[in-house]
Each structure stands twice: as structure tokens, then as C-alpha cells.
Enzyme design. Sequence first.
Site, PDB file in Angstrom:
ATOM      1  N   MET A   1      35.237  42.344  29.704  1.00 19.60           N
ATOM      2  CA  MET A   1      35.729  42.292  28.320  1.00 19.60           C
ATOM      3  C   MET A   1      34.720  41.585  27.412  1.00 19.60           C
ATOM      4  SD  MET A   1      39.035  43.287  28.386  1.00 19.60           S
ATOM      5  CE  MET A   1      39.629  42.648  26.841  1.00 19.60           C
TER       6      MET A   1
ATOM      7  N   LYS B   1      25.636  33.260  39.687  1.00 16.49           N
ATOM      8  CA  LYS B   1      25.928  31.969  39.044  1.00 16.49           C
ATOM      9  C   LYS B   1      25.206  30.779  39.680  1.00 16.49           C
ATOM     10  CE  LYS B   1      30.354  32.495  36.762  1.00 16.49           C
ATOM     11  NZ  LYS B   1      31.743  32.022  36.717  1.00 16.49           N
TER      12      LYS B   1
ATOM     13  N   ASP C   1      33.282  27.494  31.879  1.00 21.01           N
ATOM     14  CA  ASP C   1      34.631  27.770  32.405  1.00 21.01           C
ATOM     15  C   ASP C   1      35.520  26.516  32.332  1.00 21.01           C
ATOM     16  OD1 ASP C   1      34.313  30.489  33.081  1.00 21.01           O
ATOM     17  OD2 ASP C   1      33.277  29.951  34.932  1.00 21.01           O
TER      18      ASP C   1
ATOM     19  N   ALA D   1      38.992  25.772  45.100  1.00 22.79           N
ATOM     20  CA  ALA D   1      37.670  25.140  45.019  1.00 22.79           C
ATOM     21  C   ALA D   1      36.579  26.194  45.027  1.00 22.79           C
ATOM     22  CB  ALA D   1      37.491  24.156  46.171  1.00 22.79           C
TER      23      ALA D   1
ATOM     24  N   ALA E   1      36.121  29.027  39.768  1.00 19.95           N
ATOM     25  CA  ALA E   1      36.997  28.516  38.713  1.00 19.95           C
ATOM     26  C   ALA E   1      37.497  27.107  39.049  1.00 19.95           C
ATOM     27  CB  ALA E   1      38.183  29.465  38.521  1.00 19.95           C
TER      28      ALA E   1
ATOM     29  N   THR F   1      45.368  30.267  36.426  1.00 17.60           N
ATOM     30  CA  THR F   1      44.098  30.747  35.852  1.00 17.60           C
ATOM     31  C   THR F   1      44.039  32.270  35.763  1.00 17.60           C
ATOM     32  OG1 THR F   1      43.106  30.638  38.036  1.00 17.60           O
ATOM     33  CG2 THR F   1      42.710  28.765  36.562  1.00 17.60           C
TER      34      THR F   1
ATOM     35  N   GLY G   1      45.812  32.376  32.309  1.00 21.42           N
ATOM     36  CA  GLY G   1      44.391  32.079  32.122  1.00 21.42           C
ATOM     37  C   GLY G   1      43.740  32.762  30.929  1.00 21.42           C
TER      38      GLY G   1
ATOM     39  N   GLN H   1      36.286  30.014  27.190  1.00 21.34           N
ATOM     40  CA  GLN H   1      34.959  29.923  27.834  1.00 21.34           C
ATOM     41  C   GLN H   1      33.969  30.785  27.065  1.00 21.34           C
ATOM     42  OE1 GLN H   1      33.148  32.440  29.624  1.00 21.34           O
ATOM     43  NE2 GLN H   1      34.746  33.939  29.232  1.00 21.34           N
TER      44      GLN H   1
HETATM   45  P1  NAD Z   1      36.551  32.347  44.313  1.00 22.30           P
HETATM   46  O1  NAD Z   1      36.503  33.491  45.264  1.00 22.30           O
HETATM   47  O2  NAD Z   1      35.310  31.623  43.967  1.00 22.30           O
HETATM   48  O3  NAD Z   1      37.602  31.249  44.903  1.00 22.30           O
HETATM   49  C1  NAD Z   1      38.822  31.648  45.472  1.00 22.30           C
HETATM   50  C2  NAD Z   1      39.728  30.454  45.728  1.00 22.30           C
HETATM   51  O4  NAD Z   1      41.020  30.951  46.091  1.00 22.30           O
HETATM   52  C3  NAD Z   1      39.285  29.567  46.900  1.00 22.30           C
HETATM   53  O5  NAD Z   1      39.626  28.233  46.632  1.00 22.30           O
HETATM   54  C4  NAD Z   1      40.121  30.118  48.077  1.00 22.30           C
HETATM   55  O6  NAD Z   1      40.322  29.158  49.096  1.00 22.30           O
HETATM   56  C5  NAD Z   1      41.410  30.447  47.368  1.00 22.30           C
HETATM   57  N1  NAD Z   1      42.223  31.480  48.003  1.00 22.30           N
HETATM   58  C6  NAD Z   1      41.889  32.788  48.170  1.00 22.30           C
HETATM   59  N2  NAD Z   1      42.914  33.460  48.740  1.00 22.30           N
HETATM   60  C7  NAD Z   1      43.917  32.557  48.918  1.00 22.30           C
HETATM   61  C8  NAD Z   1      45.218  32.629  49.469  1.00 22.30           C
HETATM   62  N3  NAD Z   1      45.702  33.775  49.958  1.00 22.30           N
HETATM   63  N4  NAD Z   1      45.962  31.505  49.503  1.00 22.30           N
HETATM   64  C9  NAD Z   1      45.478  30.345  49.035  1.00 22.30           C
HETATM   65  N5  NAD Z   1      44.244  30.200  48.498  1.00 22.30           N
HETATM   66  C10 NAD Z   1      43.471  31.304  48.451  1.00 22.30           C
HETATM   67  O7  NAD Z   1      37.274  32.907  43.026  1.00 22.30           O
HETATM   68  P2  NAD Z   1      37.222  32.351  41.514  1.00 22.30           P
HETATM   69  O8  NAD Z   1      36.187  33.076  40.769  1.00 22.30           O
HETATM   70  O9  NAD Z   1      37.205  30.853  41.552  1.00 22.30           O
HETATM   71  O10 NAD Z   1      38.632  32.862  40.972  1.00 22.30           O
HETATM   72  C11 NAD Z   1      39.823  32.190  41.341  1.00 22.30           C
HETATM   73  C12 NAD Z   1      40.928  32.521  40.338  1.00 22.30           C
HETATM   74  O11 NAD Z   1      40.542  32.053  39.056  1.00 22.30           O
HETATM   75  C13 NAD Z   1      41.213  34.000  40.207  1.00 22.30           C
HETATM   76  O12 NAD Z   1      42.591  34.181  40.168  1.00 22.30           O
HETATM   77  C14 NAD Z   1      40.617  34.388  38.862  1.00 22.30           C
HETATM   78  O13 NAD Z   1      41.387  35.365  38.203  1.00 22.30           O
HETATM   79  C15 NAD Z   1      40.706  33.082  38.105  1.00 22.30           C
HETATM   80  N6  NAD Z   1      39.673  32.934  37.069  1.00 22.30           N
HETATM   81  C16 NAD Z   1      40.076  32.822  35.788  1.00 22.30           C
HETATM   82  C17 NAD Z   1      39.141  32.658  34.783  1.00 22.30           C
HETATM   83  C18 NAD Z   1      39.611  32.538  33.352  1.00 22.30           C
HETATM   84  O14 NAD Z   1      38.768  32.451  32.458  1.00 22.30           O
HETATM   85  N7  NAD Z   1      40.900  32.508  33.113  1.00 22.30           N
HETATM   86  C19 NAD Z   1      37.784  32.595  35.097  1.00 22.30           C
HETATM   87  C20 NAD Z   1      37.395  32.693  36.441  1.00 22.30           C
HETATM   88  C21 NAD Z   1      38.365  32.878  37.416  1.00 22.30           C
END
Ligand code: NAD
Length: 291
Positions: A23, A73, A109, A134, A137, A234, A258, A265
Amino acid sequence: MTERIDGHTILIGLMAYPIRHSMSPTMHNNAFTKLGLNYAYLAFEVTNDTLPQAIEAIRTLDMRGSNISMPNKQKVIPLLDQLDPAAEMVGAVNTIVNDAGKLTGYCTDGTGFMQSLKDENLDITGEKMVLVGAGGAGTAIAIQAALDGVKEIALFNRQDEFWNNAQRNVEVINEKTNCQATLHALEDQADLKAEIQDSAIYCDATSAGMNPLTDLTLVTNPNWFKSDMIVFDTVYAPRTTKLMTVAQKAGVKYVLNGLGMMLEQGAEAFKLWTGEPMPVDYIRDLLFDEH
Ligand code: NAD
């Protein structure tokens, strides 16, 4: 937009792969048009292999900067001249600013998360937060919240490949900020419940709730939440996640997705490049037709 592109137009990029679904080009280009700023924002498919040439092109073409997303990143860091302190602590960059050939990396972020709370008149400084996640995000949120004065963070994660990240985040926060961070295994449900009940905000920064895990929420019992707390997911697609439904059922006053974080961001990056605040409400209405 073609009406405003001329010989003076300044280019800003987005370097990631895959990226065509993003987007961000729509968001930034509409904001430039709205404010009459002579910039153009384009997405480029860039992998780890082509990243060094792409970053050099920022200097060569005198681009104002770029957004950086997966898988670049972390890989981008050694290619830059300097890092903003928060980006250094996060260990990831999503925004580059080019000042006459000198490239600085930022991570917006976390600031986007904090600003999205401020937009709702919510202040979590001096408060305790439960944060699950962790990854990219979760790390950005944890570091920025700690830098901005959140008093305590109880960081939960599954004991999966992100567990070491969680450990690292807790160490960095305790070493470099005044926030006290503790590490918790998500598998210990009694601990999760106790920490939530002792906190002002519960934030889920995991993939739970997002496609394909739309049916998953890490808290299923509404009784775990207090009505005067904040529950922040998020995820922004879908707009209402399973977690948010549980929180609404509990009567939680502030239940947020989110979307605000995503917009903010972008707004933080927009400000770094142009010096102007992004017209966030206008963009939210234009792209999402909602508040
Ligand atoms: P990532 O792959 O870097 O991290 C994934 C995280 O989720 C890890 O901590 C992992 O342990 C955990 N996880 C994965 N599956 C799981 C499960 N079944 N049960 C419990 N924990 C689980 O991903 P990311 O880029 O950090 O994204 C994580 C979330 O943040 C996503 O939902 C994404 O939509 C959201 N996000 C939002 C924004 C925003 O601007 N709103 C920006 C980035 C990411």
C-alpha cells in the site's frame, strides 16, 4: 500524479521482495499530491543479492531515500553510513534518508506504534506492557516503547526460532534504557494471565490473527482482560481480529488494530524525507474509508 512529475521530481523508493502488493506507493504518492510536494514514490523488487547495487543507486541517482522491507531490513545495515540510535538497538532498518550522499537508517515501526496510541489520546509512559512477539514488529515496538518511557515490559514468545530474539530484546532494553524487561514463555498460560492483569496494555505482535492464522488468538478467555486496559493487535487485515473480539467481549475500553501503526510508520518516514507531516486522516479516509 503525472501532472506534477517534471524534471525536478525527487525519487523515493521501496526496496523489497515480494513488494507489488504494498500500500505504501499509494499512501505516499497521494500524500505528495495532497500537499503539492514534488516527489514520486516507486516500489522496486530488490532481493538480498541486488541490494548493494540498489543502495548505491540511492546515492548515484540522488534519490531522497527509500523504504526497506523484507528480506532486506537487516542486510541493509552494513551498506549505510550511519544508524539512528533506535534502529541500531532494533537491529533493523525500514527507512533510509539520503543527505547529500550520506545514508542514515531509521526504523519507524516502533515510533509508528507509539504515535498511533497518541492519536487515540493514549499514553503508556510510566506503565507496564505485556508484549507478545519478538519478530520484526515485536522488536521495534519493544525497543521504542522502552526508549519512550514505558516502565516495564513483560515480553512473551513461543519457544520457537524467535526465542533468541526475545532474549536479546530483553537484554538490550535492560542494558540501554530505564525500562525493566522480563522474558516469559508463551506456553506458561498462568504466567501470561497474571502479567496481563498487572498491565495497562496488552499488545500482540505475532502472526496470530493474520492470514492464514485468522482463527487464532493467543488469549481466548475474556476474563483475562480488565475493562480499563488497552488491547492492541498489530494486525490490520482483517480489521477486527479474533483477539479484538475477545477483548470487546470483555468490555475493554480501548481495542485497537494495527492500521494506525501502519499509517504512522509511513508518516514518520514521510516526515524524515520531506520535513512535512503526512496528512494521515486524509490518507486513512482515502485508502481505508474509516477512522
Ligand atoms: P515475524 O515473522 O518477524 O515474527 C513473527 C512473530 O510471531 C514471532 O514472535 C513468532 O514467534 C510469533 N508467532 C508466529 N506464529 C505464532 C503462533 N502460531 N503462536 C504464537 N506466536 C507466533 O513477523 P512480523 O513482521 O514481526 O509480523 C508480526 C505481526 O505484526 C503480523 O501480524 C503483522 O501483520 C504485524 N505487523 C504490523 C505492522 C503494522 O504497521 N501494523 C507492521 C509489521 C508487522
